[in-house]
Design an enzyme around this catalytic site. Structure first.
Site, PDB file in Angstrom:
ATOM      1  N   TYR A 152       0.861  -1.206   0.000  1.00 50.17           N
ATOM      2  CA  TYR A 152       0.000   0.000   0.000  1.00 50.17           C
ATOM      3  C   TYR A 152       0.887   1.242   0.000  1.00 50.17           C
ATOM      4  O   TYR A 152       0.712   2.161  -0.801  1.00 50.17           O
ATOM      5  CB  TYR A 152      -0.899  -0.027   1.238  1.00 50.17           C
ATOM      6  N   LYS A 156       1.274   4.084  -2.980  1.00 53.29           N
ATOM      7  CA  LYS A 156       0.968   5.484  -2.693  1.00 53.29           C
ATOM      8  C   LYS A 156       2.206   6.359  -2.894  1.00 53.29           C
ATOM      9  O   LYS A 156       2.116   7.508  -3.330  1.00 53.29           O
ATOM     10  CB  LYS A 156       0.424   5.632  -1.267  1.00 53.29           C
TER      11      LYS A 156
HETATM   12  N1  LIG Z   1      -9.403   6.468   5.018  1.00 52.18           N
HETATM   13  C1  LIG Z   1      -8.218   6.961   5.266  1.00 52.18           C
HETATM   14  O1  LIG Z   1      -7.836   7.114   6.417  1.00 52.18           O
HETATM   15  C2  LIG Z   1      -7.298   7.333   4.137  1.00 52.18           C
HETATM   16  C3  LIG Z   1      -6.123   8.070   4.429  1.00 52.18           C
HETATM   17  C4  LIG Z   1      -5.312   8.451   3.374  1.00 52.18           C
HETATM   18  C5  LIG Z   1      -5.644   8.129   2.071  1.00 52.18           C
HETATM   19  N2  LIG Z   1      -6.763   7.400   1.813  1.00 52.18           N
HETATM   20  C6  LIG Z   1      -7.081   7.080   0.420  1.00 52.18           C
HETATM   21  O2  LIG Z   1      -8.310   7.701   0.106  1.00 52.18           O
HETATM   22  C7  LIG Z   1      -9.014   6.937  -0.858  1.00 52.18           C
HETATM   23  C8  LIG Z   1     -10.432   6.625  -0.365  1.00 52.18           C
HETATM   24  O3  LIG Z   1     -10.344   5.975   0.868  1.00 52.18           O
HETATM   25  P1  LIG Z   1     -11.609   5.702   1.793  1.00 52.18           P
HETATM   26  O4  LIG Z   1     -11.122   5.552   3.182  1.00 52.18           O
HETATM   27  O5  LIG Z   1     -12.677   6.685   1.491  1.00 52.18           O
HETATM   28  O6  LIG Z   1     -11.998   4.246   1.281  1.00 52.18           O
HETATM   29  P2  LIG Z   1     -13.436   3.519   1.188  1.00 52.18           P
HETATM   30  O7  LIG Z   1     -13.145   2.063   1.203  1.00 52.18           O
HETATM   31  O8  LIG Z   1     -14.367   4.066   2.196  1.00 52.18           O
HETATM   32  O9  LIG Z   1     -13.966   3.959  -0.258  1.00 52.18           O
HETATM   33  C9  LIG Z   1     -13.294   3.544  -1.412  1.00 52.18           C
HETATM   34  C10 LIG Z   1     -14.279   3.500  -2.553  1.00 52.18           C
HETATM   35  O10 LIG Z   1     -13.557   3.064  -3.710  1.00 52.18           O
HETATM   36  C11 LIG Z   1     -14.379   2.130  -4.402  1.00 52.18           C
HETATM   37  N3  LIG Z   1     -13.544   1.243  -5.213  1.00 52.18           N
HETATM   38  C12 LIG Z   1     -12.717   0.261  -4.800  1.00 52.18           C
HETATM   39  N4  LIG Z   1     -12.179  -0.371  -5.833  1.00 52.18           N
HETATM   40  C13 LIG Z   1     -12.673   0.215  -6.952  1.00 52.18           C
HETATM   41  C14 LIG Z   1     -12.493  -0.004  -8.341  1.00 52.18           C
HETATM   42  N5  LIG Z   1     -11.700  -0.975  -8.804  1.00 52.18           N
HETATM   43  N6  LIG Z   1     -13.145   0.808  -9.195  1.00 52.18           N
HETATM   44  C15 LIG Z   1     -13.979   1.785  -8.750  1.00 52.18           C
HETATM   45  N7  LIG Z   1     -14.191   2.017  -7.450  1.00 52.18           N
HETATM   46  C16 LIG Z   1     -13.544   1.248  -6.557  1.00 52.18           C
HETATM   47  C17 LIG Z   1     -15.113   1.377  -3.298  1.00 52.18           C
HETATM   48  O11 LIG Z   1     -16.265   0.706  -3.799  1.00 52.18           O
HETATM   49  C18 LIG Z   1     -15.423   2.498  -2.332  1.00 52.18           C
HETATM   50  O12 LIG Z   1     -16.663   3.102  -2.622  1.00 52.18           O
HETATM   51  C19 LIG Z   1      -8.170   5.676  -1.096  1.00 52.18           C
HETATM   52  O13 LIG Z   1      -7.404   5.844  -2.263  1.00 52.18           O
HETATM   53  C20 LIG Z   1      -7.293   5.603   0.134  1.00 52.18           C
HETATM   54  O14 LIG Z   1      -6.103   4.923  -0.122  1.00 52.18           O
HETATM   55  C21 LIG Z   1      -7.606   7.004   2.816  1.00 52.18           C
HETATM   56  C1  LIG Z   2      -8.605   2.293   0.836  1.00 55.64           C
HETATM   57  C2  LIG Z   2      -9.348   2.010   2.049  1.00 55.64           C
HETATM   58  C3  LIG Z   2      -9.026   2.955   3.184  1.00 55.64           C
HETATM   59  O1  LIG Z   2     -10.138   3.123   3.995  1.00 55.64           O
HETATM   60  C4  LIG Z   2      -7.874   2.460   3.910  1.00 55.64           C
HETATM   61  C5  LIG Z   2      -6.941   3.247   4.362  1.00 55.64           C
HETATM   62  C6  LIG Z   2      -5.740   2.683   4.936  1.00 55.64           C
HETATM   63  C7  LIG Z   2      -4.747   3.380   5.429  1.00 55.64           C
HETATM   64  C8  LIG Z   2      -4.782   4.831   5.646  1.00 55.64           C
HETATM   65  C9  LIG Z   2      -3.589   5.414   5.032  1.00 55.64           C
HETATM   66  O2  LIG Z   2      -3.818   5.885   3.747  1.00 55.64           O
HETATM   67  C10 LIG Z   2      -2.887   6.393   5.898  1.00 55.64           C
HETATM   68  C11 LIG Z   2      -1.632   6.083   6.248  1.00 55.64           C
HETATM   69  C12 LIG Z   2      -0.733   6.897   6.964  1.00 55.64           C
HETATM   70  C13 LIG Z   2       0.455   6.411   7.385  1.00 55.64           C
HETATM   71  C14 LIG Z   2       1.452   7.206   8.005  1.00 55.64           C
HETATM   72  C15 LIG Z   2       2.507   6.739   8.632  1.00 55.64           C
HETATM   73  C16 LIG Z   2       2.651   5.383   9.261  1.00 55.64           C
HETATM   74  O3  LIG Z   2       3.995   5.019   9.327  1.00 55.64           O
HETATM   75  C17 LIG Z   2       2.062   5.426  10.641  1.00 55.64           C
HETATM   76  C18 LIG Z   2       1.982   4.040  11.232  1.00 55.64           C
HETATM   77  C19 LIG Z   2       1.131   4.094  12.481  1.00 55.64           C
HETATM   78  C20 LIG Z   2       1.008   2.753  13.135  1.00 55.64           C
HETATM   79  O4  LIG Z   2       1.737   1.824  12.768  1.00 55.64           O
HETATM   80  O5  LIG Z   2       0.207   2.644  14.054  1.00 55.64           O
END
Ligand SMILES: NC(=O)c1ccc[n+]([C@@H]2O[C@H](COP(=O)([O-])OP(=O)(O)OC[C@H]3O[C@@H](n4cnc5c(N)ncnc54)[C@H](O)[C@@H]3O)[C@@H](O)[C@H]2O)c1
Ligand SMILES: CC[C@@H](O)/C=C/C=C\C[C@@H](O)/C=C/C=C/C=C\[C@@H](O)CCCC(=O)O
Length: 208
Positions: A152, A156
């Site tokens: 992941y 990213k």
């Molecule tokens: N939630 C967090 O804390 C967090 C933090 C940093 C970054 N992000 C990033 O933000 C974005 C959204 O995260 P979220 O937490 O809202 O996730 P989520 O799981 O709530 O929503 C993701 C959405 O993407 C859709 N999806 C998944 N695969 C797909 C595909 N192949 N085609 C089309 N749609 C698809 C799912 O159906 C869902 O509706 C992600 O890219 C995630 O990596 C999330």
């Molecule tokens: C795509 C689905 C979505 O809901 C999932 C999100 C998953 C992870 C969130 C991510 O994008 C944010 C990550 C931030 C990481 C920052 C630093 C790490 O090293 C911190 C680790 C903390 C810990 O190990 O407890």
């Protein structure tokens, strides 16, 4: 950026961050937003709710898997037909599953690049578009190490490298009037997912 009158596509907008961004765009006066997502039920529910709150002519759902070029082409084509233009592409869809890491790379990284190029094709002035903005949703995991989610984090990080390089070279800004930006959010989910996902890394990367 003044959002009023603008038309946006939000991938992964059925729920979570994409849903919140969609609502924000509608509140700020976007003329139209297409939610492109594979979660049909959630997508329809979100559109129904926003249609009542904001105006049912302004938001629409399309089933589309971001990994499939033809489905994403459909999304751009139909958005342009329905709303007349495309100005904003929110490249947000993502998954977080180290067990399916190849699919995760495909969704979170490869497709994001392919769909960014597609967005430039549709929005860029070079092909008769009005220019626009692309926002790629990366993560703080793309800026630093994340030991429990190595793939992941790698995917990213790749997005950060891609967006930075494209932005610095200013190719798409100067030739197509398309700007690119990157989001790198943190998370409040660690206490639950951290424990679960560490199991995969433990199973595959330790030699005990
Ligand atoms: N939630 C967090 O804390 C967090 C933090 C940093 C970054 N992000 C990033 O933000 C974005 C959204 O995260 P979220 O937490 O809202 O996730 P989520 O799981 O709530 O929503 C993701 C959405 O993407 C859709 N999806 C998944 N695969 C797909 C595909 N192949 N085609 C089309 N749609 C698809 C799912 O159906 C869902 O509706 C992600 O890219 C995630 O990596 C999330
Ligand atoms: C795509 C689905 C979505 O809901 C999932 C999100 C998953 C992870 C969130 C991510 O994008 C944010 C990550 C931030 C990481 C920052 C630093 C790490 O090293 C911190 C680790 C903390 C810990 O190990 O407890």
């Amino acid at each position: 950026m003044d959002i009023s009158g603008k038309v946006a596509i939000v991938t992964g907008g059925a729920q979570g961050i994409g849903r919140a961004v969609t609502e924000c765009l509608l509140k700020k006066g976007a003329r139209g937003v297409t939610i492109a997502d594979v979660h049909e039920q959630k997508g329809q529910e979100t559109v129904n709710e926003f249609s009542q709150q904001y105006d049912n002519e302004r938001v629409t759902f399309m089933y589309a898997d971001v990994t499939l070029k033809s489905q994403m082409e459909d999304v751009f084509r139909k958005t342009k037909t329905t709303f007349g233009r495309v100005d904003i592409f929110i490249c947000n869809a993502g998954i977080c599953n180290e067990y399916e890491w190849e699919r995760m790379v495909d969704i979170n990284f490869t497709s994001t690049i392919r769909n960014t190029y597609l967005a430039v094709e549709y929005m860029g002035t070079k092909n008769g578009g009005n220019g626009g903005v692309i926002i790629i949703n990366s993560s703080t995991a793309g800026l630093t190490q994340f030991p429990v989610l190595p793939v992941y984090s790698a995917a990213k990080s790749g997005l950060v490298g891609f967006a930075r390089s494209v932005a610095v070279r200013q190719i798409i800004d100067t030739k197509c009037s398309v700007r690119i930006g990157i989001l790198a959010g943190y998370s409040s989910l660690f206490s639950s997912i951290g424990f679960l996902l560490d199991i995969y890394v433990y199973e595959h990367l330790t030699c005990q």
